[in-house]
Structures are given as C-alpha cells and as structure tokens.
Enzyme design. Structure first.
Site, PDB file in Angstrom:
ATOM      1  N   GLU A 320       0.778  -1.238   0.000  1.00 54.15           N
ATOM      2  CA  GLU A 320       0.000   0.000   0.000  1.00 54.15           C
ATOM      3  C   GLU A 320       0.814   1.295   0.000  1.00 54.15           C
ATOM      4  O   GLU A 320       0.661   2.140   0.877  1.00 54.15           O
ATOM      5  CB  GLU A 320      -0.949   0.019   1.216  1.00 54.15           C
ATOM      6  CG  GLU A 320      -1.961  -1.102   1.181  1.00 54.15           C
ATOM      7  CD  GLU A 320      -2.946  -1.044   2.351  1.00 54.15           C
ATOM      8  OE1 GLU A 320      -4.137  -1.144   2.103  1.00 54.15           O
ATOM      9  OE2 GLU A 320      -2.500  -0.881   3.511  1.00 54.15           O
TER      10      GLU A 320
HETATM   11  C1  ACM Z   1      -2.351  -5.269   4.048  1.00 54.98           C
HETATM   12  O1  ACM Z   1      -3.458  -5.670   4.441  1.00 54.98           O
HETATM   13  N1  ACM Z   1      -2.201  -4.034   3.615  1.00 54.98           N
HETATM   14  C2  ACM Z   1      -1.199  -6.134   4.045  1.00 54.98           C
END
Ligand code: ACM
Length: 676
Positions: A320
């Site tokens: 992310e």
């Molecule tokens: C995640 O859930 N961003 C690893």
C-alpha cells in the site's frame, strides 16, 4: 508388568474394538483434527496419580513442556497433581518419547510429526523432535474430558503431522499497542491449536514498536513510549520457541512508515516535520528510494534486527504505497527519468530489490506482501498474499514460495465458517502442478488492530483462529462445518482455561456498559448482534488511536452463537416450535428492563433502536408462528408491514448488525405461503 504374550493379546483385543472413523465422526473434540486417528472403547483414567515421564532425547524445552502439561492438566481438571516429572517410564501415566534434537533455529523444515497411543494402562507419545512432542502434548490435553467415572482420555491411536509447514498468526502491535501479556497468552493459544509462526507487525504509521540501540529515536519519538525492549523481544522469542513457534518480525517499508520519520525525517520523500499518525488508513509518507542515505540507514537497522530475531525470514512489508510523496518530489521524478523508471511500481521494485539485498547480506530471506513480487526478485523470497489467491498462484508458477492471508483477515469480523472454507490450495491455486503447489507453504491469519485493544483483541482472534488453524494443519478432507462449530465451542472454553480472555472480556465490557445496573438484559441483546463486517467501521466514524473503544460494538462478539443456533432451530421449525417460542418471547420481553437502562446511559443510547427492533422482530416471529400453526397464509398487509421492519432491522446501526433478521424473515416468508 505384563509379559509380552499378555501384551500381544491386549493389543489384539484393543485392535478388535477399534474402528477407524472419519475425522468428523470420531466423537472427540480435537481441534485441529489429526491426520490419522483410530478410536478404541476403553479409557485411561486421569486422577491424582497422574505422572509424566520423559524417555529418549532430553532437553530443557521438553522438561518445561512436561511441567506445563502437568500444571494445565491440574488446572483443567481441578485435581492436584505432583509437578515432579517421573523418572521411571513404567510408573508414568504418560510417557513422552523423543528421538533427537530439533533444529537449533526452527525452520519450515522442522519435523512436527508425532504419534500418540492411549491404552487403559498408559499413554505413549512418540515424536522425532521436541516440536513434534509439543504438538502431541496439545492433542493429549484435548483428549482429557470428564465421563461417568471421572476424568479420562479415550483409548486412541493417532498418527499426526501438519498439512502445511507455515501456519501463522499475525498480530499488529502498532495501531494499538499490545503489551507483553497479550503476546504471551496468544502464543499459548497458537501452540494449543498447533500454529507455528508468530508474525509480529512491529512498525507502522502509528508506531515503531521495538527498541533500536542504533537508531533510538525510532522508538523514543515514534512510539509514545510503547515499544518492546530488546530484552523483551528475546523473552518473547524464547517463550515462542518453548512452544514450537517461530517469530518473524515485520518492518513495513517503504510505506506505512510515518512513525520512523518522526525521529528520522530525512528518510522520507518529503520534508518533515512528522508526527505519529493517529488515524487509520493509507497515508502519503514513504521512504525515498532514490536517497542513498536511506539504504545506509536500513543496512544498519536490518543488521541490528536480523541479529535480534533468529528466524531465517525477515518481513519487509511493502504494501500500500500510494506514491503521492514520490509524485510531488521533483528530484525523485528526475531520478526516475534518468534511470528509465516509468512508474511508481518500477520505483518500488528498485527499492525492494535494494532492501532484499540488505536482508540477504544480513543472512536472512525476505518475506513481503504481494507488492514485493516483481520480475527478477530472488526465488527464495516468500510472498504473503493479502490481495487474493490469484497472486499466490502467479507467484508459485514463477517459482516463488507463498503463503495465503487473503481469506484469513480476522479483523473483518466474518464468521469462522467463512474462513474455514478458504483453502490455500483451492480456488485460483487449484490448477497448479504438484511442484507449484509444493511452493505454497501455508497461510496466516491477520489481526490488524485498528478496532481492537488489549481488552478485546483475544475475542477477535479466538476462537475463530482455531478453525483457521485446523485448515492449515488437518487433511484437506476435514471440511465439515457443523463438526467444526461443535468442536470450536469446546476448544474455545479450553483456550480460556489456558489464559486467553476472549470469553471473560465479555461480561466485563458489558458490565462497564451497564454502569451500576445488572448487565443481564444487555447481554441478551449483545448476544445476538455483531459488529459490522469488512471495513464498514472505518466509514462510519472518524476513528483514531485515541478513541475509546468501549461501546457495544467493541463488546459484541464477531460471531453470534445465539443467532446461529436460533437460525438452525428455524431451519427445522416444525420440530422446534416450543424452543423457538420461548426464545422469541424472551427477546420480545427483554426491553421492559433494558430500554430504561439504556436511555439515560451515554454509552448505550445509540443502541436503543437496535433493542427496539429486536423486540419488534421477536413479536413478528411469534405472529408468524401463529399463522403457520393456523395453516392459513398470513394476510398480505401483515406481510408487507413485516417486510418493512425486516428491511430496517437489517441495516447497521451503531455499527452493529442484528443477527436474527434472516431467520425471522424466513419465518415470515413461510407464514406468507401458509406452509413451511
Ligand atoms: C495489508 O493488508 N495491507 C497487508
């Protein structure tokens, strides 16, 4: 003792009365189900004369395990037991025979197999390694139950080994700080259900949670004082090793790293100053992959942490990154142009390649979330798939090892049954060759901690994670959901005996909510509501790490057993009329005492509409039963009115869902037709 002829006759007699049953049918409450089991008809009495002996290979880990076994058995049965380990195996109730030492640093190759034979005279646990013995001890403890004569273990023969080598639980100790006792008791829970990897999420936007002696501003400025000292880290690693559990630290980079920048803003892609993030979500701050000083820093930090954590794997996160800081930094943009990088993905690939080289330099293998998988990364990395099984299949086809976490996000409040049916080797991975399938090492449940605190975190992990643990350990054919729930209920109580608080937190939190009143009526409501699913809480309010998580939604359990039981009664309506009526009447009448308690209470006011709808739903259910018993279809006008109520009651309020809406709707639909 018996001579060998008598012994042979005894063995034959036991075999004659032994039937090999499918795991679901053996009638025992084992979780996870063993690979092979045959159940006899006798019993080994467990009483005050219980003794354990160790035979074969010995080490302190086995001595400690034997002592813990005795303590737990004594606690579980209430029978005082001598905590002395017996030296003469002939005098022991349980003999633990271990062949040889295990790995100095437990790895994915550790032999965890064991066999357990219980006869009316003695139980014999045999394992090649201490870790196998630890697994068998847990099975033995699960066999002990009370029968008409007292406590006993049934006569059984078990040969057991795991289906997957990597069976993990991740705990996020960053978004909410998780003190030592939380970690320890959850390691106990993991060992009880034969999980073997504790993935410790140690750095985030909201906190850097481990002491660095090389870069002390990481914890001094990035943790609000809530971090594990290196001594405590070693204590957890030793505690885990004693239970056959590997510890893998995660340092999430280059995103999810705001807390690092509070003390070291020069690592970031935009000038500071930075403060510890208090909100939940994906944020802009990210390390600057074009800055050599970042790699100098990481070299030292990874070196320090690689020495602290003995496991061969080191988790670098990688998930992310939104790229906003990279997009708005002209020098990063210029660097990308000069080096032919066309996208932020290219830039992140460059970053993770550099970081993987550092991890390797310090003697470790890299594990990272899906995002670390890109062409050219070394084949010994492990990809942890959070986005879907597809990426796991892609990784395995390309020769990478992988573990599955998508489907095991226990923070999302889904029922155990939903996690239980997810199999690392089904779905997108089903079409892999045998060689590719062998690269799928297992899976991990993930406890992200936005909406959990030390007070209720156990209840979000247990008992559902025991069902996931069974998926990872037991043969693929072990799939029966009803059997799982029956055994999960038993395992849940055993886990509480072990020191977990996933049951005891509940009356405590309800009593806080009820103030100085009795929490009895409130419990009746709480028993049939569940927190909203998925990421719905994050959309409902502006939550932060400083929010009080003390509302009904925080007390409510992820899965309502009462609602599930009620739904199964309704499924067999004609045979359960009396019970259904009694239950509905109790729900209908609960409000007389409950609503006056809730209205003047700041914590409970928001839940009054839920209480009112539960009462209305119960009335609807009773009316539907009357129509059903009359044999005539319910009037259209009544049906329309109930549909409106059902639609409203199905909507979340105060971030809670009423879980009896579906079975009540079913009763209304049957009543509308005048027949079941
Ligand atoms: C995640 O859930 N961003 C690893």
């Amino acid at each position: 003792m018996y001579n060998s002829k008598v012994k042979a006759l005894l063995v034959m007699a036991i075999m004659a009365t032994t039937t090999i049953l499918k795991a679901e049918e053996n009638g025992l409450n084992l979780m996870p189900q063993p690979a092979e089991i045959s159940v006899g008809q006798g019993r080994l009495a467990i009483d005050g004369t219980f003794r354990v002996a160790l035979a074969g290979y010995q080490e302190p880990r086995l001595q400690d395990a034997a002592t813990r076994l005795i303590e737990r058995l004594s606690r579980q049965t209430g029978i005082p037991l001598s905590d002395q380990v017996e030296t003469d195996p002939a005098k022991a109730t349980l003999v633990i025979q271990c062949d040889h030492a295990g790995e100095i640093i437990q790895s994915i190759n550790e032999d965890e197999s064991y066999s357990l034979e219980v006869t009316p005279q003695q139980a014999r646990l045999a394992a090649p390694t201490p870790v196998g013995a630890l697994r068998g001890i847990e099975t033995f403890l699960q066999l002990v139950h009370v029968d008409s004569q007292g406590f006993a273990a049934p006569t059984v023969r078990i040969n057991d080994r795991p289906r997957f080598a990597w069976r993990g639980l991740m705990i996020d100790a960053c978004r909410h700080w998780m003190p030592m006792d939380v970690i320890k008791r959850n390691l106990d829970g993991m060992a009880a259900v034969k999980l073997n990897v504790f993935h410790w999420h140690l750095s985030e936007n909201q906190g850097f949670r481990v002491e660095s002696k090389v870069f002390p501003k990481l914890q001094e400025m990035g943790s609000d004082g809530h971090y594990y000292t290196q001594r405590q880290v070693k204590e957890i690693i030793a505690y885990a090793r004693d239970r056959g559990i590997r510890v893998i630290p995660e340092f999430d980079m280059p995103g999810h790293s705001t807390a690092w920048f509070v003390g070291y803003p020069e690592l970031a892609s935009a000038p500071g100053p930075y403060t510890i993030e208090r909100h939940w979500g994906v944020f802009d701050p990210a390390m600057d992959p074009t800055n050599e000083k970042v790699y100098t820093f990481l070299d030292k930090l990874i070196g320090e942490m690689a020495a602290l954590f003995p496991d061969e794997y080191f988790h670098i996160g990688g998930d992310e990154v939104n790229g906003k800081q990279w997009n708005s930094n002209p020098s990063i943009q210029a660097y990308m142009r000069e080096h032919g990088m066309k996208s932020n993905d290219d830039l992140q690939t460059y970053f993770s390649t550099r970081v993987q080289a550092l991890v390797k330099k310090h003697g470790k293998k890299t594990i990272g979330w899906d995002e670390v998988l890109h062409p050219g990364v070394p084949k010994d990395i492990v990809v942890q798939s959070w986005r879907g099984q597809e990426s796991l299949a892609v990784a395995a086809r390309q020769g990478y090892m992988g573990i599955l976490s998508n489907g095991y996000y226990i923070d999302l409040m889904h029922p155990a049954s939903q996690h239980y049916v997810v199999d690392p080797l089904e779905g997108a991975t089903a079409g892999l060759t045998a060689e590719e399938k062998a690269r799928i090492l297992g899976g991990e449940a993930t406890m992200w901690s936005e909406y959990v605190t030390p007070e209720n975190v156990d209840s979000r992990i247990w008992p559902r994670t025991a069902a996931i643990a069974e998926r990872f350990w037991s043969p693929e054919s072990v799939k029966d959901v009803d059997s799982m729930y029956r055994r999960l209920a038993v395992e849940s109580r055993r886990l509480e005996w072990l020191g977990l608080t996933h049951r005891s937190y509940y009356p405590m939190m309800l009593e806080r909510l009820a103030g100085e009143q009795s929490a009895q009526n409130l419990k009746f409501l709480a028993d049939i509501v569940e927190p909203v699913k998925g990421y719905a809480r994050g959309r409902a309010r502006d939550y932060t790490s400083l929010t009080a998580y003390n509302r009904l939604v925080d007390a409510a359990r992820p899965e309502s057993d009462a609602a599930r039981t009620f739904a199964s009664l309704v499924d067999d309506w004609a045979n359960n009329k009396t019970q259904i009526k009694r239950q509905l009447t109790a729900w209908r009448d609960n409000n007389a005492d409950l609503v006056p308690l809730m209205q003047p209470n700041a914590l409970l006011q928001e839940d009054v509409p839920l209480a009112q709808d539960v009462s209305a739903l119960a009335t609807t259910g009773l009316e539907a039963l009357d129509y059903l018993e009359s044999g005539k279809p319910a009037p259209q006008a009544w049906v329309a009115e109930q549909s409106a109520l059902l639609d409203r009651a199905a909507q979340p309020r105060a971030e809670l869902l009423i879980m009896i809406v579906t079975p009540i709707r079913k009763l209304v639909e049957m009543a509308a037709q005048g027949k079941p």
